[in-house]
Scaffold this motif. Structure first.
Motif, mmCIF file in Angstrom:
data_model
loop_
_atom_site.group_PDB
_atom_site.id
_atom_site.type_symbol
_atom_site.label_atom_id
_atom_site.label_comp_id
_atom_site.label_asym_id
_atom_site.label_seq_id
_atom_site.Cartn_x
_atom_site.Cartn_y
_atom_site.Cartn_z
ATOM 1 N N ILE A 60 0.869 -1.162 0.000
ATOM 2 C CA ILE A 60 0.000 0.000 0.000
ATOM 3 C C ILE A 60 0.909 1.215 0.000
ATOM 4 C CG2 ILE A 60 -1.800 1.242 1.252
ATOM 5 C CD1 ILE A 60 -1.198 -2.370 2.096
ATOM 6 N N ARG A 61 0.690 2.130 -0.960
ATOM 7 C CA ARG A 61 1.578 3.286 -1.124
ATOM 8 C C ARG A 61 0.764 4.574 -1.051
ATOM 9 N NH1 ARG A 61 6.755 4.164 -3.678
ATOM 10 N NH2 ARG A 61 6.926 1.914 -3.810
ATOM 11 N N VAL A 62 1.258 5.521 -0.233
ATOM 12 C CA VAL A 62 0.591 6.817 -0.073
ATOM 13 C C VAL A 62 1.644 7.902 0.097
ATOM 14 C CG1 VAL A 62 -1.374 5.746 1.066
ATOM 15 C CG2 VAL A 62 0.399 6.749 2.443
ATOM 16 N N VAL A 63 1.197 9.158 0.049
ATOM 17 C CA VAL A 63 2.059 10.275 0.408
ATOM 18 C C VAL A 63 1.554 10.896 1.704
ATOM 19 C CG1 VAL A 63 2.913 12.541 -0.277
ATOM 20 C CG2 VAL A 63 2.817 10.706 -1.950
ATOM 21 N N GLY A 64 0.262 11.169 1.808
ATOM 22 C CA GLY A 64 -0.317 11.690 3.041
ATOM 23 C C GLY A 64 -1.802 11.393 3.063
ATOM 24 N N THR A 65 -2.247 10.637 4.019
ATOM 25 C CA THR A 65 -3.660 10.252 4.088
ATOM 26 C C THR A 65 -3.945 9.548 5.413
ATOM 27 O OG1 THR A 65 -5.430 9.193 2.814
ATOM 28 C CG2 THR A 65 -3.394 7.984 2.986
ATOM 29 N N ARG A 66 -5.202 9.140 5.621
ATOM 30 C CA ARG A 66 -5.609 8.373 6.803
ATOM 31 C C ARG A 66 -6.241 7.080 6.301
ATOM 32 N NH1 ARG A 66 -6.609 11.155 11.628
ATOM 33 N NH2 ARG A 66 -8.542 10.007 11.920
ATOM 34 N N PHE A 67 -5.681 5.949 6.745
ATOM 35 C CA PHE A 67 -6.185 4.662 6.260
ATOM 36 C C PHE A 67 -5.838 3.565 7.250
ATOM 37 C CE2 PHE A 67 -1.846 4.885 4.971
ATOM 38 C CZ PHE A 67 -1.378 3.583 4.882
ATOM 39 N N GLU A 68 -6.478 2.398 7.036
ATOM 40 C CA GLU A 68 -6.287 1.238 7.903
ATOM 41 C C GLU A 68 -5.862 0.046 7.052
ATOM 42 O OE1 GLU A 68 -9.536 0.015 10.706
ATOM 43 O OE2 GLU A 68 -9.647 -1.640 9.281
ATOM 44 N N VAL A 69 -4.968 -0.760 7.622
ATOM 45 C CA VAL A 69 -4.580 -2.029 7.009
ATOM 46 C C VAL A 69 -4.792 -3.104 8.065
ATOM 47 C CG1 VAL A 69 -2.735 -3.374 5.943
ATOM 48 C CG2 VAL A 69 -2.831 -0.898 5.581
ATOM 49 N N ALA A 70 -5.470 -4.191 7.673
ATOM 50 C CA ALA A 70 -5.729 -5.288 8.608
ATOM 51 C C ALA A 70 -5.325 -6.594 7.972
ATOM 52 C CB ALA A 70 -7.212 -5.330 8.977
ATOM 53 N N ARG A 71 -4.527 -7.379 8.694
ATOM 54 C CA ARG A 71 -4.202 -8.737 8.252
ATOM 55 C C ARG A 71 -5.392 -9.624 8.585
ATOM 56 N NH1 ARG A 71 1.391 -10.214 7.445
ATOM 57 N NH2 ARG A 71 0.382 -12.184 6.956
ATOM 58 N N VAL A 72 -5.773 -10.477 7.654
ATOM 59 C CA VAL A 72 -6.854 -11.437 7.856
ATOM 60 C C VAL A 72 -6.229 -12.818 7.742
ATOM 61 C CG1 VAL A 72 -9.102 -12.244 7.089
ATOM 62 C CG2 VAL A 72 -8.497 -9.829 6.808
ATOM 63 N N GLY A 73 -6.037 -13.469 8.882
ATOM 64 C CA GLY A 73 -5.314 -14.740 8.867
ATOM 65 C C GLY A 73 -3.867 -14.502 8.471
ATOM 66 N N VAL A 89 -5.097 6.016 -1.628
ATOM 67 C CA VAL A 89 -3.960 5.103 -1.572
ATOM 68 C C VAL A 89 -3.937 4.268 -2.847
ATOM 69 C CG1 VAL A 89 -4.073 4.941 0.952
ATOM 70 C CG2 VAL A 89 -5.121 3.166 -0.427
ATOM 71 N N SER A 90 -2.781 3.743 -3.154
ATOM 72 C CA SER A 90 -2.624 2.795 -4.254
ATOM 73 C C SER A 90 -2.260 1.456 -3.635
ATOM 74 C CB SER A 90 -1.521 3.255 -5.208
ATOM 75 O OG SER A 90 -1.285 2.272 -6.192
ATOM 76 N N VAL A 91 -3.045 0.418 -3.943
ATOM 77 C CA VAL A 91 -2.812 -0.913 -3.389
ATOM 78 C C VAL A 91 -2.350 -1.822 -4.520
ATOM 79 C CG1 VAL A 91 -3.828 -2.891 -2.199
ATOM 80 C CG2 VAL A 91 -4.626 -0.572 -1.676
ATOM 81 N N THR A 92 -1.205 -2.450 -4.322
ATOM 82 C CA THR A 92 -0.716 -3.436 -5.274
ATOM 83 C C THR A 92 -0.801 -4.802 -4.612
ATOM 84 O OG1 THR A 92 0.803 -1.809 -6.216
ATOM 85 C CG2 THR A 92 1.194 -4.126 -6.763
ATOM 86 N N PRO A 93 -1.828 -5.585 -4.974
ATOM 87 C CA PRO A 93 -1.938 -6.929 -4.397
ATOM 88 C C PRO A 93 -0.872 -7.842 -4.992
ATOM 89 C CG PRO A 93 -3.761 -6.490 -5.904
ATOM 90 C CD PRO A 93 -2.925 -5.264 -5.866
ATOM 91 N N PRO A 94 -0.582 -8.978 -4.356
ATOM 92 C CA PRO A 94 0.433 -9.887 -4.879
ATOM 93 C C PRO A 94 0.130 -10.355 -6.301
ATOM 94 C CG PRO A 94 -0.311 -10.610 -2.717
ATOM 95 C CD PRO A 94 -1.161 -9.456 -3.112
ATOM 96 N N ALA A 95 -1.144 -10.510 -6.612
ATOM 97 C CA ALA A 95 -1.546 -10.927 -7.956
ATOM 98 C C ALA A 95 -2.471 -9.860 -8.520
ATOM 99 C CB ALA A 95 -2.272 -12.271 -7.908
ATOM 100 N N GLY A 96 -1.997 -9.122 -9.511
ATOM 101 C CA GLY A 96 -2.856 -8.119 -10.124
ATOM 102 C C GLY A 96 -2.220 -6.757 -10.185
#
Length: 183
Positions: free
Chosen positions: A55-68, A81-88
């Protein structure tokens, strides 16, 4: 906690992260649990790594949660934000949207404006979540380890809100809603 660049990171119960802050790079590896970030605008990229995604940002408010062990969700409260998943390919998220990903796929972004703040206000909020994930979440707050003995019950989906500050009541509410017994 306030990071060296002026950003803040709030870790949820049973969460862990590694943080590296340098003039040209700011990086957090979320090892487990959930974190909320309020990122200072310094010009240097702020990168959060979780479940093999970035997950890449410059300035923002966000949450990241691991699921399992192998999935994560990203929810944006403010900014983008820009999210780069492992596949895609990378996907842009805007305020009030959430993206869930694992090593194989990412779901299309959906609206989830309220859950990003729920745990910071003492609530565990779920929207069409499998019961096994709800139990995992309660486990992070409960002093004992909860085991769901029914795979069938674990796949049932629920929406609602449970008290994070009273995991025994959360567990009782979940068991009552499902008609399950506690042993």
């Amino acid at each position: 906690m306030t990071l060296a660049d002026g950003s803040t990171m709030i870790l949820d119960a049973d969460s862990a992260a590694d943080v590296v802050i340098k003039a040209d790079r700011r990086e957090v590896a979320l090892r487990r649990g959930r974190a909320f970030f309020d990122v200072a605008k310094t010009g240097a990229p702020f990168i959060v790594k979780a479940a093999q995604g970035e997950i890449r940002v410059v300035g923002t408010r966000f949450e990241v949660a691991r699921v399992g062990d192998c999935a994560a969700t990203v929810t944006v409260e403010e900014g983008a934000v820009s999210v780069t998943p492992p596949a895609g390919a990378p996907q842009a998220l805007t305020p009030g949207t959430r993206l869930r990903f694992n090593a194989k796929a990412a779901t299309p972004p959906d609206a989830d404006a309220h859950s990003v703040a729920a745990w910071r206000q003492g609530r565990l909020s779920f929207n069409d979540a499998p019961v096994r994930e709800i139990v995992e979440e309660i486990n992070r707050y409960h002093p004992a380890h909860i085991v769901l003995l029914s795979n069938e019950a674990g796949e049932r989906r629920l929406s609602g809100s449970l008290p994070a500050d009273n995991p025994a009541a959360a567990l009782a509410g979940l068991a009552d809603a499902l008609g399950l017994s506690r042993i």
